[in-house]
Design a protein around this motif. Structure first.
Motif, PDB file in Angstrom:
ATOM      1  N   PRO A 199       6.080  -0.496 -15.357  1.00 16.99           N
ATOM      2  CA  PRO A 199       6.764   0.500 -16.190  1.00 16.99           C
ATOM      3  C   PRO A 199       8.266   0.438 -15.953  1.00 16.99           C
ATOM      4  O   PRO A 199       8.726  -0.115 -14.944  1.00 16.99           O
ATOM      5  N   ARG A 200       9.014   1.037 -16.861  1.00 18.73           N
ATOM      6  CA  ARG A 200      10.465   1.081 -16.647  1.00 18.73           C
ATOM      7  C   ARG A 200      10.807   2.069 -15.541  1.00 18.73           C
ATOM      8  O   ARG A 200      11.718   1.822 -14.752  1.00 18.73           O
ATOM      9  N   VAL A 201      10.067   3.193 -15.475  1.00 14.02           N
ATOM     10  CA  VAL A 201      10.346   4.225 -14.474  1.00 14.02           C
ATOM     11  C   VAL A 201       9.041   4.684 -13.822  1.00 14.02           C
ATOM     12  O   VAL A 201       8.027   4.851 -14.514  1.00 14.02           O
ATOM     13  N   VAL A 202       9.086   4.902 -12.518  1.00 19.46           N
ATOM     14  CA  VAL A 202       7.972   5.519 -11.793  1.00 19.46           C
ATOM     15  C   VAL A 202       8.430   6.881 -11.302  1.00 19.46           C
ATOM     16  O   VAL A 202       9.434   6.993 -10.589  1.00 19.46           O
ATOM     17  N   LEU A 203       7.717   7.920 -11.713  1.00 18.56           N
ATOM     18  CA  LEU A 203       7.955   9.274 -11.205  1.00 18.56           C
ATOM     19  C   LEU A 203       7.079   9.419  -9.968  1.00 18.56           C
ATOM     20  O   LEU A 203       5.853   9.476 -10.066  1.00 18.56           O
ATOM     21  N   LEU A 204       7.704   9.481  -8.818  1.00 15.49           N
ATOM     22  CA  LEU A 204       7.006   9.210  -7.561  1.00 15.49           C
ATOM     23  C   LEU A 204       7.081  10.376  -6.582  1.00 15.49           C
ATOM     24  O   LEU A 204       8.170  10.804  -6.184  1.00 15.49           O
ATOM     25  N   ASP A 205       5.914  10.890  -6.189  1.00 14.45           N
ATOM     26  CA  ASP A 205       5.879  11.910  -5.143  1.00 14.45           C
ATOM     27  C   ASP A 205       6.223  11.254  -3.809  1.00 14.45           C
ATOM     28  O   ASP A 205       5.955  10.063  -3.591  1.00 14.45           O
ATOM     29  N   VAL A 206       6.814  12.015  -2.914  1.00 12.77           N
ATOM     30  CA  VAL A 206       7.224  11.481  -1.618  1.00 12.77           C
ATOM     31  C   VAL A 206       6.050  11.404  -0.645  1.00 12.77           C
ATOM     32  O   VAL A 206       5.902  10.432   0.088  1.00 12.77           O
ATOM     33  N   HIS A 207       5.202  12.417  -0.651  1.00 15.09           N
ATOM     34  CA  HIS A 207       4.081  12.465   0.284  1.00 15.09           C
ATOM     35  C   HIS A 207       2.796  12.082  -0.438  1.00 15.09           C
ATOM     36  O   HIS A 207       2.330  12.799  -1.322  1.00 15.09           O
ATOM     37  N   LEU A 208       2.243  10.943  -0.058  1.00 17.34           N
ATOM     38  CA  LEU A 208       1.038  10.420  -0.699  1.00 17.34           C
ATOM     39  C   LEU A 208       0.057   9.924   0.351  1.00 17.34           C
ATOM     40  O   LEU A 208       0.465   9.381   1.386  1.00 17.34           O
ATOM     41  N   PRO A 209      -1.233  10.067   0.108  1.00 19.42           N
ATOM     42  CA  PRO A 209      -2.230   9.498   1.014  1.00 19.42           C
ATOM     43  C   PRO A 209      -2.372   7.995   0.782  1.00 19.42           C
ATOM     44  O   PRO A 209      -1.965   7.456  -0.250  1.00 19.42           O
TER      45      PRO A 209
END
Length: 219
Positions: free
Chosen positions: A50-60
């Protein structure tokens, strides 16, 4: 002719948040996938690019590195993708960690769908975007101290004017073809310039180049 939709992937381990964000994003934002873990995100980003990833900081998942791990492992395989951290956390450590990994911005989940859409467009266009109170963390972490400007100027002096142009575009996440189109040169010439830039700056990858440029506030 209308502009093409901006392809986006949402990475967050809460399905309710993902569905809510998807619904709130602007019509020109095309969500092409969702992921809930580090490993799912890496697979999805490298496959879909993708052009952009909307990314959470804390992930399992993964090795415990969360959003920063997604960036460091996926970015080399998706050179045209940029990462925008979107988290409930506004802790300085979280902000600095994900920016050092290569995120182009960091906004909190208190932002509206319109704000997130605007931030996604801006990072896709090469801007760095931060929620207002977080910008200070970034400035502090990347050292706006005396002597850094002189050091940066010295490092840039190693590069020709054209190499500096290529360096900035590559560091912003442009693909080689996009750089070639932007600068009206061939892809082969872009590859030659990138190799020269990495050699002169003693870097080993475009990911390191992005981190180098961001740390020196060149983007």
């Amino acid at each position: 002719m209308t502009d093409p939709a901006l392809s986006v992937v949402i990475v967050d381990d809460h399905s309710i948040f993902r569905s809510g964000l998807r619904a709130d994003l602007a019509p020109d934002i095309d969500v092409i996938g969702e992921a809930a873990t580090v490993d799912e995100a890496i697979t999805l980003v490298t496959q879909q690019r993708p052009r952009v990833v909307l990314l959470d900081v804390h992930l399992p998942g993964g090795t415990g590195g969360g959003g920063a791990e997604v960036i460091t492992r996926a970015a080399p395989h998706a050179p045209g993708t940029v990462f925008l951290a979107l988290s409930v956390s506004d802790a300085a450590d979280d902000v600095v960690r994900v920016i050092r990994a290569g995120a182009r911005g960091y906004i909190t989940k208190s932002a509206s769908g319109a704000d997130v859409s605007d931030a996604a467009r801006r990072v896709a266009d090469g801007d760095a975007v931060f929620s207002p109170r977080l910008a200070g963390f970034v400035l502090d972490a990347f050292g706006a101290i005396s002597g850094e400007t002189a050091q940066t100027d010295h490092e840039l002096d190693r590069l020709s004017k054209r190499e500096q142009e290529v360096m900035r575009l590559i560091a912003r996440g442009y693909a080689y073809k996009e750089v070639a189109s932007e600068l009206f040169i061939s892809v082969k010439t872009v590859e030659t310039h990138v190799s020269s830039v990495l050699r002169k700056l003693q870097l080993s990858s475009r990911h390191e180049l992005t981190a180098w440029a961001l740390e020196r506030k060149l983007l």
